[in-house]
Each structure stands twice: as structure tokens, then as C-alpha cells.
Enzyme design. Structure first.
Site, mmCIF file in Angstrom:
data_model
loop_
_atom_site.group_PDB
_atom_site.id
_atom_site.type_symbol
_atom_site.label_atom_id
_atom_site.label_comp_id
_atom_site.label_asym_id
_atom_site.label_seq_id
_atom_site.Cartn_x
_atom_site.Cartn_y
_atom_site.Cartn_z
ATOM 1 N N TYR A 13 -15.088 13.176 -1.081
ATOM 2 C CA TYR A 13 -13.870 11.991 -0.868
ATOM 3 C C TYR A 13 -13.453 11.907 0.437
ATOM 4 C CZ TYR A 13 -13.848 11.792 -5.964
ATOM 5 O OH TYR A 13 -13.804 11.350 -7.256
ATOM 6 N N ASP A 35 -25.340 16.306 2.670
ATOM 7 C CA ASP A 35 -25.209 17.282 1.588
ATOM 8 C C ASP A 35 -25.784 18.048 0.933
ATOM 9 O OD1 ASP A 35 -21.990 16.543 0.211
ATOM 10 O OD2 ASP A 35 -23.333 17.764 -1.021
ATOM 11 N N THR A 93 -13.009 23.009 0.271
ATOM 12 C CA THR A 93 -12.376 24.271 0.617
ATOM 13 C C THR A 93 -11.350 24.578 -0.640
ATOM 14 O OG1 THR A 93 -10.549 23.152 1.861
ATOM 15 C CG2 THR A 93 -12.423 24.245 3.095
ATOM 16 N N SER A 132 -12.300 19.399 7.211
ATOM 17 C CA SER A 132 -11.720 19.952 5.765
ATOM 18 C C SER A 132 -10.382 20.404 6.121
ATOM 19 C CB SER A 132 -12.604 20.916 5.355
ATOM 20 O OG SER A 132 -13.874 20.303 5.597
ATOM 21 N N LYS A 217 -1.380 19.602 9.538
ATOM 22 C CA LYS A 217 -1.900 19.004 8.240
ATOM 23 C C LYS A 217 -1.325 19.698 7.079
ATOM 24 C CE LYS A 217 -4.792 17.427 5.336
ATOM 25 N NZ LYS A 217 -5.601 16.619 5.057
ATOM 26 N N ALA A 222 2.863 19.567 2.856
ATOM 27 C CA ALA A 222 3.846 20.358 2.399
ATOM 28 C C ALA A 222 4.956 19.551 2.326
ATOM 29 C CB ALA A 222 4.067 21.799 2.923
ATOM 30 N N CYS A 273 -5.240 18.246 -2.542
ATOM 31 C CA CYS A 273 -4.537 18.724 -1.280
ATOM 32 C C CYS A 273 -3.254 19.602 -1.566
ATOM 33 C CB CYS A 273 -4.319 17.546 -0.433
ATOM 34 S SG CYS A 273 -5.817 17.447 0.607
ATOM 35 N N LYS A 276 -3.032 23.107 -3.145
ATOM 36 C CA LYS A 276 -3.699 23.940 -2.040
ATOM 37 C C LYS A 276 -3.145 24.147 -0.739
ATOM 38 C CE LYS A 276 -7.445 22.463 0.078
ATOM 39 N NZ LYS A 276 -8.859 21.686 0.030
ATOM 40 N N ARG A 439 4.799 8.037 -15.816
ATOM 41 C CA ARG A 439 4.731 7.407 -14.400
ATOM 42 C C ARG A 439 5.574 6.366 -14.323
ATOM 43 N NH1 ARG A 439 1.584 9.863 -10.525
ATOM 44 N NH2 ARG A 439 -0.041 10.931 -11.680
HETATM 45 C C1 UDX Z 1 -2.502 13.449 0.168
HETATM 46 C C2 UDX Z 1 -1.601 12.899 1.571
HETATM 47 O O1 UDX Z 1 -0.901 11.967 1.110
HETATM 48 C C3 UDX Z 1 -2.632 12.844 2.530
HETATM 49 O O2 UDX Z 1 -2.063 12.351 3.636
HETATM 50 C C4 UDX Z 1 -3.469 13.951 2.808
HETATM 51 O O3 UDX Z 1 -4.773 13.580 3.677
HETATM 52 C C5 UDX Z 1 -4.182 14.394 1.348
HETATM 53 O O4 UDX Z 1 -3.197 14.651 0.468
HETATM 54 P P1 UDX Z 1 -3.697 12.377 -1.763
HETATM 55 O O5 UDX Z 1 -3.643 13.630 -2.534
HETATM 56 O O6 UDX Z 1 -4.766 11.580 -2.050
HETATM 57 O O7 UDX Z 1 -3.310 12.494 -0.360
HETATM 58 O O8 UDX Z 1 -2.481 11.540 -2.665
HETATM 59 P P2 UDX Z 1 -1.040 11.156 -2.591
HETATM 60 O O9 UDX Z 1 -0.885 9.898 -2.443
HETATM 61 O O10 UDX Z 1 -0.357 12.009 -1.553
HETATM 62 O O11 UDX Z 1 -0.540 11.635 -3.841
HETATM 63 C C6 UDX Z 1 -0.441 13.175 -4.296
HETATM 64 C C7 UDX Z 1 0.085 13.361 -5.637
HETATM 65 O O12 UDX Z 1 1.524 13.078 -5.684
HETATM 66 C C8 UDX Z 1 -0.447 12.248 -6.820
HETATM 67 O O13 UDX Z 1 -0.484 12.880 -7.849
HETATM 68 C C9 UDX Z 1 0.386 11.318 -6.859
HETATM 69 O O14 UDX Z 1 0.686 10.451 -8.298
HETATM 70 C C10 UDX Z 1 1.687 12.146 -6.778
HETATM 71 N N1 UDX Z 1 3.031 11.451 -6.266
HETATM 72 C C11 UDX Z 1 2.894 10.726 -5.028
HETATM 73 C C12 UDX Z 1 4.083 11.235 -7.117
HETATM 74 O O15 UDX Z 1 4.223 11.820 -8.221
HETATM 75 N N2 UDX Z 1 5.267 10.473 -6.521
HETATM 76 C C13 UDX Z 1 5.295 9.877 -5.469
HETATM 77 O O16 UDX Z 1 6.254 9.296 -5.120
HETATM 78 C C14 UDX Z 1 4.148 10.033 -4.478
HETATM 79 P P1 ADP Z 2 -13.266 16.901 0.089
HETATM 80 O O1 ADP Z 2 -12.310 16.075 -0.956
HETATM 81 O O2 ADP Z 2 -12.771 17.643 0.770
HETATM 82 O O3 ADP Z 2 -14.109 15.650 0.847
HETATM 83 P P2 ADP Z 2 -15.653 17.196 -2.028
HETATM 84 O O4 ADP Z 2 -15.657 18.226 -3.066
HETATM 85 O O5 ADP Z 2 -15.382 15.825 -2.517
HETATM 86 O O6 ADP Z 2 -14.144 17.474 -1.215
HETATM 87 O O7 ADP Z 2 -16.744 17.077 -1.134
HETATM 88 C C1 ADP Z 2 -17.200 18.210 -0.447
HETATM 89 C C2 ADP Z 2 -18.950 18.006 -0.283
HETATM 90 O O8 ADP Z 2 -19.159 18.925 0.368
HETATM 91 C C3 ADP Z 2 -19.313 18.140 -1.705
HETATM 92 O O9 ADP Z 2 -20.267 17.067 -1.841
HETATM 93 C C4 ADP Z 2 -20.442 19.568 -1.418
HETATM 94 O O10 ADP Z 2 -21.583 19.301 -2.027
HETATM 95 C C5 ADP Z 2 -20.746 19.608 0.075
HETATM 96 N N1 ADP Z 2 -20.788 20.906 0.701
HETATM 97 C C6 ADP Z 2 -20.263 21.900 0.391
HETATM 98 N N2 ADP Z 2 -21.046 23.101 1.127
HETATM 99 C C7 ADP Z 2 -21.847 22.353 1.765
HETATM 100 C C8 ADP Z 2 -22.782 23.057 2.673
HETATM 101 N N3 ADP Z 2 -22.800 24.203 2.881
HETATM 102 N N4 ADP Z 2 -23.830 22.074 3.255
HETATM 103 C C9 ADP Z 2 -23.589 20.683 2.951
HETATM 104 N N5 ADP Z 2 -22.739 20.079 2.033
HETATM 105 C C10 ADP Z 2 -21.825 21.055 1.617
#
Ligand code: UDX
Ligand code: ADP
Length: 459
Positions: A13, A35, A93, A132, A217, A222, A273, A276, A439
Site C-alpha cells: 500500500y 517483492d 512492519t 516503512s 512520523k 499519534a 498505522c 501500531k 459513521r
Molecule cells: C494515516 C495517516 O493519516 C497518514 O498520514 C499516515 O501516513 C498513515 O496513517 P490512514 O491510516 O491511511 O493514514 O488513514 P486515515 O485517514 O488517517 O484514517 C485512519 C482511521 O481513522 C480510519 O479508520 C478512519 O476512518 C478513522 N478516522 C479518521 C475517524 O474515525 N475519524 C476522523 O475524523 C478521521
Molecule cells: P505497507 O502498507 O507498509 O505498504 P504491505 O503489507 O501492503 O505494507 O506491503 C509490504 C510488502 O512488502 C508486501 O507485499 C510483502 O510481500 C513485501 N515484503 C516483505 N518482506 C520482504 C522482503 N524481505 N523482500 C521483499 N519484499 C518483502
């Protein structure tokens, strides 16, 4: 160093969309995404663009324009490392599920494997970029592995955290609030700045030391998660008073010091994120003996768990204290709209709770299909795979999911849910027809007028 070839390890992603945009904006650079997962790479290479492994608005168009020209997906990891001047580590991670720091610390084994791989195969100097989300001081570990196991080659380590949000990844990448680059080597920072400089203005490219970049980050996530937990805490108070959380959010959000974003009360935040990163922060604080700091941030996660639990408890209580044998339709399984990512989605935990109470669940999500739903539940290890498969299924249409249901739970804010024929849905449901809107997506008055017993968070 002029960068002509970029290698990105990890086609997920983060790696997928980020590299697609870098390739689109830098036609002079060859971008190789590699990958270990052959199936995933095949999906990235599939002719049918609706089969890409990551669903993101706008992503398929970029892949169509660049794939095979300067954007390549493969499993040839060694080759891609060798040709590249710059290597992004973009692997997953997850939170550790075993050993020391279980349930808290980030599992860095994939990052370590990548570093060892780079050290093993690199024959020329490289810039290694950590992309990551990682705990603070991971760059130090990467550096140590590269320097101690490499063949006397120069490695420059940079931290370049990703701030894209899923569902808006392409827009966030094209128009970022800032790009953050942390590192020690000026030349390496400059090389990476140049890559982004093709489309991001200079004043938005921020450089810091490695540790500030890594900690920024975690801190950004947070703070964002904290806002969601804060408004969710208020939503519970609203449900016990005559206040409406949406009105409160609007009123406080107009204060320019607070601002309107991330104040939407919900069934709980999800995604790969937020939880974690906070747990990482908590773990690091604890490891330095900073108990108050750790407790302070942990409360954000505790509040989020409470919000998910409260949602399912409320559903069960309203359905006369039992959902056993009742059909519950869940609309949405992704952790937010416009993504097929389900990691840490509130839907998983709500479903798990309802299955414990012997509910029969039908799920409909426009981008998430049955196998993923089952995998997510199986991963929890609450019950056997067979029991999960007996308790929950994915319906092929939303109307089928809701037909004959005792209640509907809206878990994800997909736009299309608003446009459904709610009269038809009502006519086909058991009465009283309950809707639990996690929602605040639907219009309460309209739903009540049709005849639904409609409950929304914080009202
Ligand atoms: C987040 C950070 O926004 C991004 O900058 C970072 O790189 C990765 O983590 P993401 O997890 O993709 O991005 O989505 P985000 O839009 O932040 O939403 C996280 C969660 O919070 C979702 O489940 C969303 O539905 C929820 N959320 C967000 C709420 O419940 N209410 C809000 O007002 C905003
Ligand atoms: P993110 O949201 O951080 O991008 P994903 O799980 O979507 O996490 O993607 C991480 C990708 O990294 C997976 O497709 C996984 O197969 C790949 N990956 C993990 N370990 C290795 C590795 N040692 N070498 C190459 N690719 C890897």
C-alpha cells in the site's frame, strides 16, 4: 549522485502508490518495484487494471501510463538492487505477535532481511531510504547491518516517512503538505530532494536529522489518532446527554486553533498505522522508563478499543440482549472508504464480538471480498476457521446482505451506501428494522421517516 534507477523493496500500500507517482513525475528515472510475493507482483502486472492488488482512486491510470515504460514490477530483487543508485525499503512492519514486546513493539524482521539482502548483493554505493513506518532509531540498525556486512561499499541512510492516507494516496502524493527527509549525508538528501523536486516545491521539502524524521512520523500519527479518540470520547458523553457530537465537532472545529479535520466520531479508527505507531511510541517511552508518557499515549488506543466494543454492546443490548441466530448485515469491511485495505478495521472486532454472541453475519463491501473477511477473522484466532466460515459470509450485492436482516451495522463510510434504496431495504427486513450507523453516514430524519430504528454514534 544522479539517480537514474530506483529500486523499491515491497510492493504494498505504501511502495506501490509512492513509486507509481515517482515514476509518473520522473520519466527520466527507471523505477523497479520488487517483492518476494509472486502473486502480488502478478497482480500488479495484470492486464485488467481492476485486478491491481491495491485499490486507490487514480492509481490504475498512473500504472496504465507508466507500467512497462519506466515503472516495473518483478520478483528479481537482486537485479533491481544492483542496478539502482537509490533503494527504498517499503516492507511491512507489523506489531510483534511473539516474544519480547509482543503486542507492542514493531516486528522489524522484514526490514532486517532487506538490509541484509542489500548488503549481500550491492556492488556499488547506494542511498538507502527507509520508507516503512519504523520505531525511532531503526536507521541506526539498518546502518549497522549495512556497514558491518557489506563489501566495503558506501551506504547513505535516509529516513523519508510516508504521510499518505489510504483512499487519497495519489492526491496526497501529488500534493503533499510536506515531504520529510532525515539524514546525515547532504549529497544523499539532495539526491532524494531532486526526485521529489520534479513536482513538489522546495519550501515543502523539509530536512531534519534521522531521529527527528523517524519520531515525526510516529508523532503525526499519534496526534491524528488522538483527535479521533478525543471526539469519540465526547461521542459517548453526547449519547448520555442531549448533545449531538456532529454539532460539537463543528463548533469546536471552527476554532482556527483546533481546525475541522479528524473530528469525525466513528466506530473507531483502524488502518495499518495508527494503533501500531502509538504502540511503538508507548513501547519506546516505556523502554526509557517514561511511564507517564507511555500511559498518556496508550490511553488513545484504550479509548479506541472501548469505542469498538461499545458499538457492538449497544447493538446487542438494543436487539433485546441477544443476537443469537439473528442475521446482522455489515455494510463495509475496509477501515475507511476508497480502499481495499482492512488492517485493524473496526469491522473485524465488531464482527468478532457479534460472532461470540452467535450472530449470523452477512457482509457487503464494494472492494473487499469473502476470503479477506475470513482471513481477517482467522488471524484473530478467536475460533476455528470452520466456525468463522459458518458464522459469516460475503454477499454479492448489498440488497442480498440486508434481506431478512434484523439489523444493519454501517462500518465504513463508502459513498454508495448513501444512495441505496433504503425504502426497499426496509421493506425486506425483519421489524423493527434497526440501523446502527458507525459513521454518521445516513440522514437520521429520512431513516426515521421510512420507519427504521436508527442509531448513530454520538447522537
Ligand atoms: C494515516 C495517516 O493519516 C497518514 O498520514 C499516515 O501516513 C498513515 O496513517 P490512514 O491510516 O491511511 O493514514 O488513514 P486515515 O485517514 O488517517 O484514517 C485512519 C482511521 O481513522 C480510519 O479508520 C478512519 O476512518 C478513522 N478516522 C479518521 C475517524 O474515525 N475519524 C476522523 O475524523 C478521521
Ligand atoms: P505497507 O502498507 O507498509 O505498504 P504491505 O503489507 O501492503 O505494507 O506491503 C509490504 C510488502 O512488502 C508486501 O507485499 C510483502 O510481500 C513485501 N515484503 C516483505 N518482506 C520482504 C522482503 N524481505 N523482500 C521483499 N519484499 C518483502
Amino acid at each position: 549522485m544522479t539517480v537514474k534507477n530506483i529500486c523499491c523493496i515491497g510492493a504494498g500500500y505504501v511502495g506501490g502508490p509512492t513509486m507509481a507517482v515517482i515514476a509518473k513525475k520522473n520519466p527520466q528515472i527507471n523505477v523497479n518495484i520488487v517483492d518476494i510475493n509472486q502473486e502480488r507482483i502478478d497482480a500488479w502486472n495484470s492486464k485488467d487494471l481492476s485486478k491491481l492488488p491495491v485499490y486507490e482512486p487514480g492509481l490504475a491510470d498512473i500504472v496504465r501510463d507508466c507500467r512497462g515504460i519506466n515503472l516495473f514490477f518483478s520478483t528479481k530483487i537482486d537485479e533491481a538492487i544492483n542496478t539502482a543508485e537509490m533503494i527504498f525499503i517499503s516492507v511491512n512492519t507489523p506489531t510483534k505477535t511473539y516474544g519480547k514486546g509482543k503486542g507492542m513493539a514493531a516486528d522489524l524482521k522484514y526490514v532486517e532481511l532487506c538490509s541484509r539482502k542489500i548488503a549481500e548483493v550491492a556492488k556499488t554505493d547506494k542511498i538507502v531510504v527507509e520508507k516503512s513506518t519504523l520505531p525511532v532509531r531503526t536507521a541506526e540498525a539498518i546502518k549497522s547491518i549495512l556497514h558491518n556486512t557489506g563489501n566495503g561499499i558506501n551506504f547513505h541512510i535516509l529516513s523519508n516517512p510516508e504521510f499518505l492516507a489510504e483512499g487519497t494516496a495519489v492526491q496526497d502524493l501529488l500534493n503533499p503538505d510536506r515531504v520529510l527527509i532525515g539524514g546525515e549525508s547532504k549529497e544523499a538528501i539532495e539526491s532524494l530532494s531532486k526526485v521529489y523536486g520534479s513536482w513538489v516545491s522546495e519550501d515543502r521539502i523539509l530536512t531534519t536529522n534521522l531521529w527527528s524524521s523517524e519520531l515525526s512520523k510516529l508523532t503525526a500519527n499519534a496526534f491524528l489518532a488522538q483527535r479521533v479518540s478525543s471526539i469519540n470520547a465526547i461521542s459517548e458523553l453526547c449519547e448520555h446527554t442531549e448533545a449531538n457530537v456532529n454539532e460539537v465537532a463543528k463548533a469546536i472545529g471552527m476554532d482556527s486553533r483546533i481546525g475541522p479535520k479528524f473530528l469525525k466520531a466513528s466506530v473507531g479508527f483502524g488502518g495499518s498505522c495508527f494503533q501500531k505507531d502509538i504502540l511503538n511510541l508507548v513501547y519506546i517511552a516505556k523502554s526509557y522508563g517514561l511511564k507517564e508518557v507511555a500511559d498518556y499515549w496508550e490511553q488513545v488506543v484504550i479509548m479506541n478499543d472501548h469505542q469498538k466494543r461499545r458499538f457492538s454492546d449497544n447493538l446487542i443490548k438494543t436487539l433485546y440482549n441477544t443476537v443469537s441466530g439473528k442475521k446482522i448485515a455489515m455494510l463495509g469491511w475496509a477501515f475507511k472508504k476508497d480502499t481495499n485495505d482492512t488492517r485493524e478495521s473496526a469491522a473485524i472486532y465488531v464482527a468478532d464480538h457479534l460472532l461470540n454472541e452467535q450472530a449470523n453475519i452477512a457482509v457487503y463491501d464494494p472492494q473487499v471480498f469473502e476470503q479477506k473477511v475470513l482471513n481477517d477473522l482467522n488471524y484473530l484466532n478467536t475460533r476455528t476457521e470452520r466456525e468463522n466460515a459458518e458464522g459469516i459470509y460475503s454477499a454479492s450485492t448489498p440488497y442480498e446482505a440486508m434481506k431478512g436482516a434484523h439489523a444493519i451495522a454501517i462500518m465504513t463510510e463508502w459513498d454508495e451506501f448513501k444512495d441505496y434504496d433504503w425504502q426497499r431495504i426496509y421493506d425486506n427486513m425483519k421489524k423493527p428494522a434497526f440501523v446502527f450507523d458507525g459513521r454518521s453516514l445516513l440522514d437520521k430524519e429520512k431513516m426515521n421517516k421510512i420507519g427504521f430504528e436508527y442509531y448513530s454514534i454520538g447522537q
